[in-house]
Write an enzyme that holds these catalytic residues in place. Structure first.
Site, PDB file in Angstrom:
ATOM      1  N   ASP A   1       0.850  -1.189   0.000  1.00 51.26           N
ATOM      2  CA  ASP A   1       0.000   0.000   0.000  1.00 51.26           C
ATOM      3  C   ASP A   1       0.889   1.243   0.000  1.00 51.26           C
ATOM      4  O   ASP A   1       1.867   1.304   0.742  1.00 51.26           O
ATOM      5  CB  ASP A   1      -0.899  -0.029   1.241  1.00 51.26           C
ATOM      6  CG  ASP A   1      -2.051   0.950   1.165  1.00 51.26           C
ATOM      7  OD1 ASP A   1      -1.811   2.143   0.892  1.00 51.26           O
ATOM      8  OD2 ASP A   1      -3.199   0.523   1.391  1.00 51.26           O
ATOM      9  N   ILE A   2       0.546   2.250  -0.818  1.00 56.89           N
ATOM     10  CA  ILE A   2       1.357   3.475  -0.871  1.00 56.89           C
ATOM     11  C   ILE A   2       1.044   4.431   0.286  1.00 56.89           C
ATOM     12  O   ILE A   2       1.755   5.415   0.478  1.00 56.89           O
ATOM     13  CB  ILE A   2       1.228   4.215  -2.218  1.00 56.89           C
ATOM     14  CG1 ILE A   2      -0.207   4.662  -2.474  1.00 56.89           C
ATOM     15  CG2 ILE A   2       1.773   3.364  -3.350  1.00 56.89           C
ATOM     16  CD1 ILE A   2      -0.346   5.647  -3.623  1.00 56.89           C
TER      17      ILE A   2
ATOM     18  N   ASN B   1     -13.456  -3.740   2.913  1.00 51.91           N
ATOM     19  CA  ASN B   1     -14.648  -2.905   3.028  1.00 51.91           C
ATOM     20  C   ASN B   1     -15.520  -3.034   1.781  1.00 51.91           C
ATOM     21  O   ASN B   1     -15.003  -3.058   0.672  1.00 51.91           O
ATOM     22  CB  ASN B   1     -14.248  -1.436   3.209  1.00 51.91           C
ATOM     23  CG  ASN B   1     -13.363  -1.233   4.421  1.00 51.91           C
ATOM     24  OD1 ASN B   1     -13.599  -1.792   5.474  1.00 51.91           O
ATOM     25  ND2 ASN B   1     -12.321  -0.430   4.264  1.00 51.91           N
TER      26      ASN B   1
ATOM     27  N   GLN C   1     -15.557   1.774   2.026  1.00 49.05           N
ATOM     28  CA  GLN C   1     -14.895   1.490   0.747  1.00 49.05           C
ATOM     29  C   GLN C   1     -14.691   2.799  -0.007  1.00 49.05           C
ATOM     30  O   GLN C   1     -15.625   3.585  -0.164  1.00 49.05           O
ATOM     31  CB  GLN C   1     -15.733   0.516  -0.090  1.00 49.05           C
ATOM     32  CG  GLN C   1     -15.045   0.067  -1.354  1.00 49.05           C
ATOM     33  CD  GLN C   1     -15.846  -0.993  -2.126  1.00 49.05           C
ATOM     34  OE1 GLN C   1     -16.977  -1.301  -1.790  1.00 49.05           O
ATOM     35  NE2 GLN C   1     -15.231  -1.530  -3.162  1.00 49.05           N
TER      36      GLN C   1
ATOM     37  N   HIS D   1     -10.549  -5.223  -3.004  1.00 47.65           N
ATOM     38  CA  HIS D   1      -9.152  -5.389  -2.576  1.00 47.65           C
ATOM     39  C   HIS D   1      -9.147  -5.774  -1.107  1.00 47.65           C
ATOM     40  O   HIS D   1     -10.002  -5.354  -0.337  1.00 47.65           O
ATOM     41  CB  HIS D   1      -8.316  -4.135  -2.839  1.00 47.65           C
ATOM     42  CG  HIS D   1      -8.852  -2.886  -2.246  1.00 47.65           C
ATOM     43  ND1 HIS D   1      -9.971  -2.234  -2.741  1.00 47.65           N
ATOM     44  CD2 HIS D   1      -8.436  -2.150  -1.189  1.00 47.65           C
ATOM     45  CE1 HIS D   1     -10.205  -1.155  -2.008  1.00 47.65           C
ATOM     46  NE2 HIS D   1      -9.297  -1.086  -1.059  1.00 47.65           N
TER      47      HIS D   1
ATOM     48  N   HIS E   1      -6.956  -5.886   2.421  1.00 50.99           N
ATOM     49  CA  HIS E   1      -5.827  -5.308   3.154  1.00 50.99           C
ATOM     50  C   HIS E   1      -5.274  -6.336   4.131  1.00 50.99           C
ATOM     51  O   HIS E   1      -6.040  -6.936   4.888  1.00 50.99           O
ATOM     52  CB  HIS E   1      -6.277  -4.100   3.987  1.00 50.99           C
ATOM     53  CG  HIS E   1      -6.749  -2.940   3.209  1.00 50.99           C
ATOM     54  ND1 HIS E   1      -5.953  -1.845   2.955  1.00 50.99           N
ATOM     55  CD2 HIS E   1      -7.958  -2.679   2.641  1.00 50.99           C
ATOM     56  CE1 HIS E   1      -6.654  -0.960   2.264  1.00 50.99           C
ATOM     57  NE2 HIS E   1      -7.876  -1.438   2.063  1.00 50.99           N
TER      58      HIS E   1
END
Length: 138
Positions: free
Chosen positions: A32-33, A88, A95, A101, A103
């Protein structure tokens, strides 16, 4: 199928750079960025699914099989003490990117990650009724 205007479709396709941890025919696993903690990882299906309600059980099974392997590697290599796995669905659930996606958020003593809710109280009769209603659709 991918959506042209979906940022995660573009990441999954390699059109937008990401730090890829792992990739197979169905998924791209990236860091994750904007990580909640060191090693915060996303598993992104290459096919566009808006959310879990849009996904079939077969891809979901492959996703969680991969999530198990990724989680074990994160624990081994980063020595995290625990992990939150968060996903989510829908705006009301938090979301923000409408491409499914998952996490994986490694947890460490003293980190600032906060994934909590206030527990309610369950009524046993209500739970039995809900189990009957929900269970018949599975």
């Amino acid at each position: 199928m991918q959506k042209e205007d979906c940022i995660f479709c573009k990441i999954a396709k390699g059109e937008i750079p990401s730090t890829t941890v792992y990739e197979n025919e169905d998924f791209r696993v990236i860091f994750d960025i904007a990580p909640a903690s060191k090693g915060h990882t996303l598993i992104i299906p290459k096919q566009h699914y808006a959310d879990i309600f849009d996904m079939d059980a077969q891809i979901g099974g492959r996703l969680f099989s991969l999530a198990t392997a990724v989680a074990k590697s994160l624990k081994k290599e980063l020595n995290c003490e625990g992990m939150n796995i968060v996903q989510n669905n829908g705006l009301i659930a938090g979301q923000t990117v409408f491409h499914f996606h998952l996490h994986l958020i490694p947890r460490y003593t003293g980190d600032t990650v906060n994934i909590k809710w206030n527990p309610g109280e369950a009524n046993q009769e209500e739970l039995k009724e809900l189990a009957s209603i929900v269970g018949k659709n599975i």
